[in-house]
Scaffold this motif. Structure first.
Motif, short mmCIF file in Angstrom:
data_model
loop_
_atom_site.label_atom_id
_atom_site.label_comp_id
_atom_site.label_asym_id
_atom_site.label_seq_id
_atom_site.Cartn_x
_atom_site.Cartn_y
_atom_site.Cartn_z
N GLU A 241 0.83 -1.20 0.00
CA GLU A 241 0.00 0.00 0.00
C GLU A 241 0.86 1.25 0.00
O GLU A 241 1.94 1.29 0.60
N VAL A 245 -2.61 3.74 -3.78
CA VAL A 245 -2.31 2.46 -4.43
C VAL A 245 -2.51 1.31 -3.44
O VAL A 245 -2.03 1.37 -2.31
N GLU A 265 -5.27 -5.04 -8.20
CA GLU A 265 -4.79 -3.66 -8.07
C GLU A 265 -5.96 -2.69 -7.97
O GLU A 265 -6.93 -2.78 -8.73
N ASN A 266 -5.86 -1.75 -7.05
CA ASN A 266 -6.74 -0.59 -7.00
C ASN A 266 -5.87 0.65 -6.93
O ASN A 266 -4.95 0.72 -6.10
N VAL A 267 -6.13 1.63 -7.80
CA VAL A 267 -5.30 2.83 -7.84
C VAL A 267 -6.19 4.06 -7.96
O VAL A 267 -6.99 4.18 -8.90
N ASP A 268 -6.07 4.98 -7.01
CA ASP A 268 -6.63 6.33 -7.14
C ASP A 268 -5.58 7.14 -7.87
O ASP A 268 -4.59 7.59 -7.28
N VAL A 269 -5.77 7.31 -9.17
CA VAL A 269 -4.70 7.84 -10.01
C VAL A 269 -4.31 9.26 -9.62
O VAL A 269 -3.13 9.62 -9.62
N ALA A 272 -2.09 8.92 -6.61
CA ALA A 272 -0.82 8.28 -6.96
C ALA A 272 0.06 9.21 -7.79
O ALA A 272 1.29 9.17 -7.68
N ALA A 282 -2.20 5.25 -14.97
CA ALA A 282 -1.19 4.60 -14.14
C ALA A 282 -1.08 3.14 -14.53
O ALA A 282 -2.08 2.47 -14.78
N LEU A 284 1.12 -0.36 -13.26
CA LEU A 284 2.01 -0.96 -12.27
C LEU A 284 2.85 -2.05 -12.93
O LEU A 284 2.31 -2.89 -13.67
N HIS A 306 -5.06 1.58 -15.08
CA HIS A 306 -5.85 2.55 -14.32
C HIS A 306 -5.78 3.92 -14.99
O HIS A 306 -4.76 4.28 -15.58
N VAL A 338 5.20 2.12 -9.65
CA VAL A 338 4.09 2.91 -10.17
C VAL A 338 4.59 3.78 -11.30
O VAL A 338 5.53 4.58 -11.14
#
Length: 371
Positions: A241, A245, A265-269, A272, A282, A284, A306, A338
């Motif tokens: 984490e 991310v 994967e979860n990404v708050d772009v 991040a 984004a 990974l 993402h 990232v």
């Protein structure tokens, strides 16, 4: 080339044709189009005007220049073929020759001979080794392009759920060795397959104008290798984490020749990217090492990636395919990196080539025990 493009004729996607900063080939652009169709079948499908940017994160692309040692004995002109590729970053099939099925079938069309020498199916991937020979030069990185289908798949892999990789080695101007890898991502993985590989062109992936049509159709019957083991990590809490991310290791599948790591994967772009600008995407990437200091080559299926166009709860489910781990290794470390992308011109029109918006950065590693 028609096999790659025929399913996109109705989409009329606005794909930029010169994505130099991303260093992709013309064939990769075709794979991106296919990936967009796959994305459209998901709930969080991609808006048409973001097809280039968002679809980039779906396509794993073309991998060039790896090895399969079984060809060393079958291509005398090459010499020790294995040694040519042992240091290649994309080489993962170290035990290919020990488990592959000898095929040895040659088809000739328009003066071009294609020989399927060996094939192996481990339940996760189908890998087919082949050679191309002719009287003319085929370009820098030619592949046998065409539809692949097994009757046991039904319609499951008609448009999505699979991902192809192509590995090519140039022997001379008129001789090439290749490996076609058909990754089974979402769909059935039967114990036996009766497959048809209907090659309809020799295509140079670096210059698709170098295309040589023909008919090289191969029929293959392959048994899945025995000894597949799957371990779930869903409840193990193996995560990484950082701001915006979240990555989790969900499953590991081992076969006699490969190890596949499944991720979520979860990404708050926006978070991040550490900025609130125009469109951002984004992606990974991962480095896999063990406690002995070995770093493993890998084929990375990236899934959807993402972007700021997705909802924050959007989830991507990539996977990493590598070789079998060293027998003395006791733990594996997966380090996510990232990569944040933007459109080169960063204008209101969300299309065109992409570039890194900032330097890629590593986040917390994930470690799990093997024994």
């Amino acid at each position: 080339m028609k096999t790659l493009y025929k399913q996109f004729d109705r989409q009329k996607l606005n794909i930029d044709q010169d994505i130099q900063p991303m260093e992709v080939t013309d064939l990769e652009k075709a794979n991106i189009k296919r990936a967009v169709m796959r994305g459209r079948k998901r709930k969080n499908h991609l808006p048409r005007n973001l097809s280039v940017a968002a679809a980039f994160f779906i396509a794993s692309g073309i991998t060039l220049g790896a090895a399969f040692p079984t060809l060393a004995a079958k291509l005398p002109i090459v010499g020790n073929f294995f040694e040519l590729f042992v240091d290649d970053d994309n080489y993962v099939f170290e035990k290919f020759d020990s488990f592959s099925t000898d095929i040895g079938v040659t088809k000739e069309s328009n003066g071009i001979r294609v020989t399927v020498t060996d094939a192996v199916y481990d339940g996760e991937n189908i890998a087919i080794a082949y050679t191309i020979e002719g009287e003319q030069e085929f370009g820098t990185k030619p592949i046998l392009e065409g539809a692949f289908h097994a009757e046991e798949f039904g319609d499951s892999y008609e448009h999505y759920g699979f991902h192809p990789e192509y590995i090519t080695k140039k022997i001379s101007d008129t001789e090439y060795a290749g490996l076609f890898i058909y990754q089974l991502i979402e769909g059935p993985k039967p114990d036996e397959i009766h497959a048809t590989w209907k090659g309809d062109s020799i295509l140079d992936v670096w210059n698709v104008k170098n295309e040589f049509p023909g008919d090289w159709t191969f029929n293959l019957t392959l048994q899945a290798l025995n000894g597949e083991e799957t371990k779930s990590f869903t409840d193990a809490g193996i995560t990484s984490e950082a701001d915006g991310v979240h990555v989790a290791l969900t499953k590991m599948t081992k076969t006699p020749i490969t190890t596949t790591l499944y991720l979520s994967e979860n990404v708050d772009v926006r978070t991040a990217a550490l900025e609130d600008e125009e469109w951002r995407g984004a992606l990974l990437t991962y480095v896999v090492t063990d406690d002995l200091g070995n770093e493993y080559n890998a084929i990375h299926y990236k899934d959807t990636g993402h972007s700021t166009d997705f909802r924050k709860e959007h989830r991507s489910v990539p996977r990493i395919t590598t070789t079998t781990f060293h027998e003395d290794a006791t733990s594996i470390t997966i380090t996510p990196y990232v990569n944040v992308y933007k459109f080169i011109n960063d204008e209101d029109v969300n299309e065109g080539p992409l570039e890194l918006a900032k330097e890629p950065y590593a986040i917390e590693s994930m470690v799990f025990d093997l024994k």
